[in-house]
Design a protein around this motif. Structure first.
Motif, short mmCIF file in Angstrom:
data_model
loop_
_atom_site.label_atom_id
_atom_site.label_comp_id
_atom_site.label_asym_id
_atom_site.label_seq_id
_atom_site.Cartn_x
_atom_site.Cartn_y
_atom_site.Cartn_z
N ALA A 28 29.04 12.48 71.11
CA ALA A 28 29.41 12.73 69.73
C ALA A 28 30.85 13.22 69.63
N ASN A 29 31.26 14.07 70.57
CA ASN A 29 32.63 14.56 70.57
C ASN A 29 33.61 13.43 70.86
N ILE A 30 33.22 12.53 71.75
CA ILE A 30 34.07 11.38 72.06
C ILE A 30 34.26 10.49 70.83
N ALA A 31 33.21 10.36 70.03
CA ALA A 31 33.27 9.48 68.86
C ALA A 31 34.35 9.89 67.87
N GLU A 32 34.77 11.16 67.93
CA GLU A 32 35.79 11.65 67.00
C GLU A 32 37.20 11.22 67.39
N THR A 33 37.37 10.59 68.54
CA THR A 33 38.71 10.28 69.04
C THR A 33 39.14 8.84 68.76
N GLY A 34 38.37 8.11 67.96
CA GLY A 34 38.64 6.69 67.77
C GLY A 34 40.05 6.38 67.32
N ASP A 35 40.55 7.11 66.32
CA ASP A 35 41.89 6.84 65.82
C ASP A 35 42.95 7.12 66.88
N LEU A 36 42.74 8.18 67.65
CA LEU A 36 43.69 8.50 68.72
C LEU A 36 43.75 7.39 69.75
N ILE A 37 42.58 6.84 70.08
CA ILE A 37 42.51 5.77 71.07
C ILE A 37 43.23 4.52 70.58
N THR A 38 42.91 4.09 69.37
CA THR A 38 43.51 2.86 68.86
C THR A 38 45.01 3.02 68.66
N ASP A 39 45.44 4.18 68.17
CA ASP A 39 46.88 4.39 67.95
C ASP A 39 47.64 4.32 69.27
N ARG A 40 47.11 4.96 70.30
CA ARG A 40 47.81 4.97 71.59
C ARG A 40 47.82 3.58 72.21
#
Length: 283
Positions: A184-196
């Protein structure tokens, strides 16, 4: 061997793996660095958290090398590095985060280890496992976009490696709370992943990312009303339940073979769907 020794610059050179016109050739020293950093046999700290921290530091160094050259074999590594830094390690470093901190350290380490082992195979003349060999092959295929390469990495990591890590960690139903807290904590990082990933590789991750993690485009691939379970939309609660259940099933000798076959089918089905969406959207 100490972590400092492993993270130090290479003193020996290695022959670089083959590349094509869409993958940047790394220097022999950089290839040697990656081969050494990804060698998990030297992750020998008996403390579970310290060993995880060492593995995360190594993956970060590997990612830096990939990103320095926009080497497409790093499209997944960039997302993984983001997840480790923004989501996983802040939880892992707080002993109050989990009912069983040692279990949480163990499953996160084993999942990361599997990626590192396959990177090591790629850079040391070994043979990566089929699901990671597919990822590396796509990275060298100039007809595949950076976004498509990255999604193959997420598919390998979540659909194949994560249930195996669940099993290897000796998971029981009592560990479900800690498992779901991590994902669940990982799911919050989607925008960070796609931006990078977009910034580093000009990946245009959006359409494939939304397809994989939010289910957009399923009707276009399978037809309206078709169940989404075979595609394992990874942020969906049902998919994470399936992944955890697959891991528990792998621990049961009576179910290991059939479960492994089901996991492979899920992996292949997702790969086929990604190919279709990539073609439809010109990604």
């Amino acid at each position: 061997m100490t972590a400092a020794a492993v993270l130090a610059p290479a003193t020996a050179l290695a022959d670089p793996p083959s590349t094509s016109e869409c993958t940047t050739t790394l220097s022999p020293a950089e290839n040697a660095d990656i081969a050494r950093l990804s060698d998990t046999s030297t992750l020998d700290d008996e403390d579970e958290l310290a060993r995880l921290q060492d593995a995360v530091a190594r993956e970060h160094r590997i990612t830096e090398i990939f990103e320095r050259h926009a080497d497409r074999r790093g499209t997944f590594a960039s997302g993984l590095d983001t997840v480790e830094g923004a989501a996983v390690m802040p939880l892992q470093s707080d002993p109050r985060s989990f009912a069983d901190p040692e279990y949480a350290h163990r499953i996160s380490f084993d999942l990361l280890r599997r990626f590192l082992d396959n990177v090591h195979a790629e850079f040391s003349g070994g043979t990566p496992e089929p699901h990671w060999a597919h990822y590396f092959a796509l990275a060298a295929d100039c007809s595949a976009s950076p976004a498509r390469v990255a999604l193959a990495g997420y598919d390998a990591h979540l659909v194949v490696d994560l249930p195996r890590a669940v099993a290897e960690a000796g998971s029981t139903p009592a560990n479900a709370g800690d498992y779901f807290k991590i994902v669940a904590n990982i799911a919050e990082t989607g925008d960070l992943i796609t931006d990078r990933t977009d910034r580093t590789y000009n990946a245009k991750m959006g359409p494939l990312w939304r397809f994989y993690f939010f289910g957009e485009g399923l009707d276009r691939v399978l037809g309206r009303g078709v169940a989404t379970k075979p595609l394992l939309v990874a942020s969906d609660l049902g998919a994470n339940v399936t992944i955890f259940a697959n891991g528990l099933a792998l621990e049961n000798p009576a179910l290991t073979q059939v479960t492994a076959a089901e996991i492979e089918l899920e992996h292949q089905t997702a790969e086929h769907a990604f190919d279709i969406v990539a073609q439809l959207d010109g990604i």
